[in-house]
Enzyme design. Structure first.
Site, PDB file in Angstrom:
ATOM      1  N   PRO A  98       0.825  -1.226   0.000  1.00 55.81           N
ATOM      2  CA  PRO A  98       0.000   0.000   0.000  1.00 55.81           C
ATOM      3  C   PRO A  98       0.850   1.264   0.000  1.00 55.81           C
ATOM      4  O   PRO A  98       1.754   1.408   0.808  1.00 55.81           O
ATOM      5  CB  PRO A  98      -0.797  -0.110   1.303  1.00 55.81           C
ATOM      6  CG  PRO A  98      -0.685  -1.537   1.727  1.00 55.81           C
ATOM      7  CD  PRO A  98       0.627  -2.024   1.199  1.00 55.81           C
ATOM      8  N   GLU A  99       0.569   2.150  -0.928  1.00 52.31           N
ATOM      9  CA  GLU A  99       1.241   3.445  -1.009  1.00 52.31           C
ATOM     10  C   GLU A  99       0.192   4.528  -0.754  1.00 52.31           C
ATOM     11  O   GLU A  99      -0.929   4.216  -0.347  1.00 52.31           O
ATOM     12  CB  GLU A  99       1.917   3.603  -2.378  1.00 52.31           C
ATOM     13  CG  GLU A  99       2.915   2.480  -2.670  1.00 52.31           C
ATOM     14  CD  GLU A  99       3.580   2.605  -4.039  1.00 52.31           C
ATOM     15  OE1 GLU A  99       3.627   3.720  -4.592  1.00 52.31           O
ATOM     16  OE2 GLU A  99       4.050   1.583  -4.552  1.00 52.31           O
TER      17      GLU A  99
END
Ligand code: ZN
Length: 270
Positions: free
Chosen positions: A2-3
């Site tokens: 996840p960014e």
């Protein structure tokens, strides 16, 4: 992994589900995931707390609590924050479960167990090492020109450095560099002003489009409702080794920069 767009999507989903809710019970199945200040018991401290807001900082989800404390979650590789209604089968790999006063439960699950949920005091500065938010008003082309000036590190590695710009990881660094037609290995300080302006525009555009599409579901990412994102279907280079570049037709290559796989096009990224 996840960014920024994935964490932003999670946070937007958590907001209506948990803000205003009281934590009635805390179950911890894996102790190392839950971190609290010295002499504070994580579970006991959270019990009775009310969620007052949920924000994002870089790749962190930040839930504000009535006491002024905050619950800062780092999802790392495979972390998930999902709200479930009573009766739903528990999310696999759940390490922390917060029961809420409406009967729902907030789960922190993480198959690879690198993620952390950290309780921080109101006065504690936990994000001093994080750089500028790329979707904030302060992130201007001029700011990026100043940040890159004199840097000898490859521009790809610069984009991954959370102390400079917070929230960009391997997916969106690769995508932004492709969109800006910049070679990922190029020393950051060697980029000319037109290239930096293209890079700035590409970073903002890629992140905004990814948020609009609710993130990229690569590996384990799902949103706060357990649903997949859609940006993985429109990626230009990330994970597309050997496939033709949509701009010039040349096969996408993968090289390693700063120990991270980097996908790019030798044809149109100069
Ligand atoms: Zn190309």
């Amino acid at each position: 992994m996840p960014e920024l767009p994935e964490v932003e999507t999670i946070v937007r989903g958590l907001r209506p589900a948990i803000v205003g809710r009281t934590i009635t019970h805390v179950d911890i199945h894996l102790k190392k995931i839950a971190i609290a200040p010295p002499r504070i018991a994580f579970a006991r401290a959270l019990q009775g707390e009310v969620f007052t807001a949920v924000d994002r900082r870089g790749k962190y989800a930040v839930a504000r609590l009535g006491s002024g404390r905050a619950l800062v979650t780092s999802l790392r590789m495979t972390g998930r924050l999902v709200v479930q209604a009573p009766g739903e089968p528990e999310l696999p790999g759940t390490h922390i479960r917060l029961s809420l006063d409406d009967g729902n439960r907030l789960h922190f699950a993480d198959v690879r167990t690198f993620g952390r949920m950290r309780l921080v005091e109101a006065a504690e500065t936990w994000d001093a090492d994080l750089g500028i938010e790329p979707l904030s008003a302060g992130f201007t082309p001029e700011a990026l020109i100043g940040m890159l000036n004199g840097r000898t590190t490859p521009v790809k590695a610069f984009l991954l450095d959370q102390r400079r710009i917070a929230g960009i990881g391997n997916i969106y660094a690769s995508e932004a560099l492709w969109q800006a037609r910049i070679r990922p290995e190029k020393p950051a300080g060697a980029l000319g002003t037109p290239a930096i302006r293209r890079l700035h525009a590409a970073i903002v555009d890629v992140l905004a489009r990814a948020i609009e599409m609710r993130g990229s579901s690569i590996d384990d990412y799902v949103d706060a409702e357990g649903l997949q994102g859609g940006f993985q279907n429109v990626l230009a280079v990330y994970g597309r080794l050997g496939q033709p570049c949509s701009r010039c037709g040349r096969a996408i290559v993968r090289t390693v920069i700063a120990q991270r796989g980097t996908w790019w096009c030798r044809g149109c990224q100069r």
